[in-house]
Every structure is written in structure tokens, then in C-alpha cells.
Design a protein around this motif. Structure first.
Motif, PDB file in Angstrom:
ATOM      1  N   SER A 144      39.318  45.810  45.621  1.00 26.12           N
ATOM      2  CA  SER A 144      38.970  45.454  44.024  1.00 26.12           C
ATOM      3  C   SER A 144      39.794  44.138  43.810  1.00 26.12           C
ATOM      4  O   SER A 144      39.386  43.400  42.933  1.00 26.12           O
ATOM      5  CB  SER A 144      39.035  46.564  43.187  1.00 26.12           C
ATOM      6  OG  SER A 144      40.621  46.987  43.383  1.00 26.12           O
ATOM      7  N   LEU A 145      40.916  43.833  44.801  1.00 26.15           N
ATOM      8  CA  LEU A 145      41.459  42.667  44.424  1.00 26.15           C
ATOM      9  C   LEU A 145      40.969  41.494  44.990  1.00 26.15           C
ATOM     10  O   LEU A 145      41.591  40.296  45.048  1.00 26.15           O
ATOM     11  CB  LEU A 145      43.099  42.845  44.761  1.00 26.15           C
ATOM     12  CG  LEU A 145      43.749  44.174  43.818  1.00 26.15           C
ATOM     13  CD1 LEU A 145      45.229  44.234  44.252  1.00 26.15           C
ATOM     14  CD2 LEU A 145      43.897  43.901  42.456  1.00 26.15           C
ATOM     15  N   CYS A 146      39.882  41.559  45.853  1.00 22.43           N
ATOM     16  CA  CYS A 146      39.005  40.478  46.247  1.00 22.43           C
ATOM     17  C   CYS A 146      37.786  40.599  45.481  1.00 22.43           C
ATOM     18  O   CYS A 146      36.663  40.559  46.053  1.00 22.43           O
ATOM     19  CB  CYS A 146      38.897  40.694  47.752  1.00 22.43           C
ATOM     20  SG  CYS A 146      40.510  40.496  48.670  1.00 22.43           S
ATOM     21  N   PRO A 147      37.873  40.442  44.144  1.00 19.53           N
ATOM     22  CA  PRO A 147      36.529  40.748  43.585  1.00 19.53           C
ATOM     23  C   PRO A 147      35.353  39.756  43.605  1.00 19.53           C
ATOM     24  O   PRO A 147      34.198  40.191  43.207  1.00 19.53           O
ATOM     25  CB  PRO A 147      37.095  40.868  42.011  1.00 19.53           C
ATOM     26  CG  PRO A 147      38.012  39.667  42.032  1.00 19.53           C
ATOM     27  CD  PRO A 147      38.771  40.047  43.237  1.00 19.53           C
ATOM     28  N   MET A 148      35.643  38.522  44.158  1.00 20.80           N
ATOM     29  CA  MET A 148      34.471  37.720  43.843  1.00 20.80           C
ATOM     30  C   MET A 148      34.002  37.277  45.263  1.00 20.80           C
ATOM     31  O   MET A 148      33.269  36.464  45.655  1.00 20.80           O
ATOM     32  CB  MET A 148      34.888  36.336  43.343  1.00 20.80           C
ATOM     33  CG  MET A 148      35.415  36.564  41.919  1.00 20.80           C
ATOM     34  SD  MET A 148      34.067  37.437  40.706  1.00 20.80           S
ATOM     35  CE  MET A 148      32.828  36.184  40.653  1.00 20.80           C
ATOM     36  N   THR A 149      34.394  38.292  46.302  1.00 22.48           N
ATOM     37  CA  THR A 149      33.764  38.245  47.549  1.00 22.48           C
ATOM     38  C   THR A 149      32.288  38.024  47.486  1.00 22.48           C
ATOM     39  O   THR A 149      31.433  39.092  47.062  1.00 22.48           O
ATOM     40  CB  THR A 149      34.308  39.264  48.660  1.00 22.48           C
ATOM     41  OG1 THR A 149      35.743  39.335  48.446  1.00 22.48           O
ATOM     42  CG2 THR A 149      33.549  39.170  49.956  1.00 22.48           C
ATOM     43  N   PRO A 150      31.610  37.151  48.160  1.00 15.26           N
ATOM     44  CA  PRO A 150      30.131  37.017  48.147  1.00 15.26           C
ATOM     45  C   PRO A 150      29.603  37.929  48.799  1.00 15.26           C
ATOM     46  O   PRO A 150      29.790  38.264  49.852  1.00 15.26           O
ATOM     47  CB  PRO A 150      29.834  35.806  48.691  1.00 15.26           C
ATOM     48  CG  PRO A 150      31.187  34.868  48.772  1.00 15.26           C
ATOM     49  CD  PRO A 150      32.431  36.010  48.902  1.00 15.26           C
ATOM     50  N   PRO A 151      28.418  38.630  48.114  1.00  9.81           N
ATOM     51  CA  PRO A 151      27.715  39.484  48.954  1.00  9.81           C
ATOM     52  C   PRO A 151      27.059  39.271  50.321  1.00  9.81           C
ATOM     53  O   PRO A 151      27.138  39.930  51.328  1.00  9.81           O
ATOM     54  CB  PRO A 151      26.489  39.965  48.008  1.00  9.81           C
ATOM     55  CG  PRO A 151      27.115  39.536  46.804  1.00  9.81           C
ATOM     56  CD  PRO A 151      28.032  38.588  46.868  1.00  9.81           C
ATOM     57  N   SER A 167      39.289  40.626  52.419  1.00 13.17           N
ATOM     58  CA  SER A 167      38.251  41.565  52.398  1.00 13.17           C
ATOM     59  C   SER A 167      36.835  41.202  52.923  1.00 13.17           C
ATOM     60  O   SER A 167      36.676  40.098  52.671  1.00 13.17           O
ATOM     61  CB  SER A 167      38.041  42.203  50.853  1.00 13.17           C
ATOM     62  OG  SER A 167      37.740  43.312  50.542  1.00 13.17           O
ATOM     63  N   PRO A 168      36.110  41.912  53.593  1.00 17.31           N
ATOM     64  CA  PRO A 168      36.264  43.414  53.748  1.00 17.31           C
ATOM     65  C   PRO A 168      37.047  43.828  55.050  1.00 17.31           C
ATOM     66  O   PRO A 168      37.116  42.844  55.738  1.00 17.31           O
ATOM     67  CB  PRO A 168      34.702  43.862  53.912  1.00 17.31           C
ATOM     68  CG  PRO A 168      34.173  42.605  54.389  1.00 17.31           C
ATOM     69  CD  PRO A 168      34.816  41.334  54.040  1.00 17.31           C
TER      70      PRO A 168
END
Length: 172
Positions: A56-63, A112-113
Motif C-alpha cells: 500500500s506504500l506503492c499506491p500509484m503502481t500502474p495496473p 511493488s509488486p
């Protein structure tokens, strides 16, 4: 998605939404089935599907990046880890004396991930997932691990200042 042992930071707002919500939505958009951390490991292993740990601390990781990492793990049968280049100056220390500068080109920061292919999930025991870097080190001793450079939007935040910076980097 991991939000445990992160204090209140996962509930800080970015673009008007909690970090934990943004990370969860990215998993949903990537088609990843989310499971509660209390889920028995045997239930996860029985699916024979890749298992995605998303911080959750890498919240803007693109799908799309999440999808790519899952596909790589599934196709190559290796653990796939999203990483970011280290930009800070890192020095060697010996005997309490600061020494040479470490070449940053040889360093990565775990982001992440972390994607575990199905056979790895089935073969391994449940590990602690709070410390991604420690988990990757443990996985490297038993499994082939592939590091994939994550986009800047996938950067890990460690403070509210980092959240503001990431918000500026990801504003539309």
C-alpha cells in the motif's frame, strides 16, 4: 495488498483517496483476486495461480505494470520483483569511518509488486510480508528472482512529504 506494520501512512490521502484504496483499485484493474492476510496459506497454494504481494506504500503502481509482472512470473516460472533505481548517495562504512561511494548503478530499491508463480507458492512456507526487502532476500536463497524496473509512479512512500511528491508526479 499489504498495509500491516505500516502505521497510519496507508490511510494518508493522495488525490483525495487513501493510499490503501488506490493500491487496492490498481489490483482490481489488473484483474488480481485479493485475499485477506488471514487467509490460510494452503488455500492460496491450492489455486496454483501466481500470488501478488502489493504494498500500500506503492499506491500509484500502474495496473498495466502489475499485469506485466504477473505475466512474467507465470511465463518464466520465477519470482518477479518491482524495483526502483537508488538515487541517494550511498557510502561504505568500515570501522566507523565513512569510505568510498557505492556505484548506484549496482543498487535497487524494492518497490511493488512481488509476484510468486504458482509452483513457488505451492513449494514455500508462508513468509512474513511486512518487510519486502527481507522477503526478497529470503526468496533469493531458494528461488530464481527477476528484478523489473518499476515506473516512477510506482515509487514507495515513507512519509507524508513523499506522498505529496508522488501526488505531484502523478497528477493529470
Amino acid at each position: 495488498m499489504i498495509e500491516v506494520d505500516r502505521g497510519s501512512l496507508p490511510f494518508t490521502l493522495i488525490h483525495g483517496e487513501a493510499l490503501v484504496a488506490c493500491a487496492s483499485w490498481a489490483l482490481d484493474e489488473a484483474g488480481v483476486t485479493q485475499v485477506d492476510l488471514a487467509t490460510e496459506w494452503s488455500v492460496v497454494a491450492d489455486t496454483d495461480e501466481p500470488f501478488v504481494l502489493h504494498d500500500s506504500l506503492c499506491p500509484m503502481t500502474p495496473p498495466a505494470f502489475l499485469v506485466d509482472c504477473v505475466a512474467r512470473a507465470d511465463e518464466d516460472g520465477c519470482v518477479v520483483v518491482g524495483v526502483r533505481p537508488v538515487t541517494d548517495t550511498v557510502k561504505q562504512v568500515a570501522g566507523g569511518v565513512v569510505g568510498d561511494t557505492v556505484d548506484r548503478a549496482t543498487l535497487w530499491s524494492v518497490a511493488s509488486p512481488i509476484v510468486l508463480p504458482g509452483p513457488v507458492v505451492q513449494a514455500m512456507e508462508r513468509h512474513s510480508v511486512a518487510d519486502f526487502a527481507a522477503l526478497v532476500e529470503a526468496l533469493r536463497s531458494d528461488y530464481r528472482v527477476e528484478f523489473v524496473e518499476a515506473p516512477v509512479s510506482a515509487a514507495r512512500v515513507s512519509s507524508e512529504d513523499d506522498v505529496r511528491l508522488l501526488e505531484a508526479l502523478t497528477s493529470r
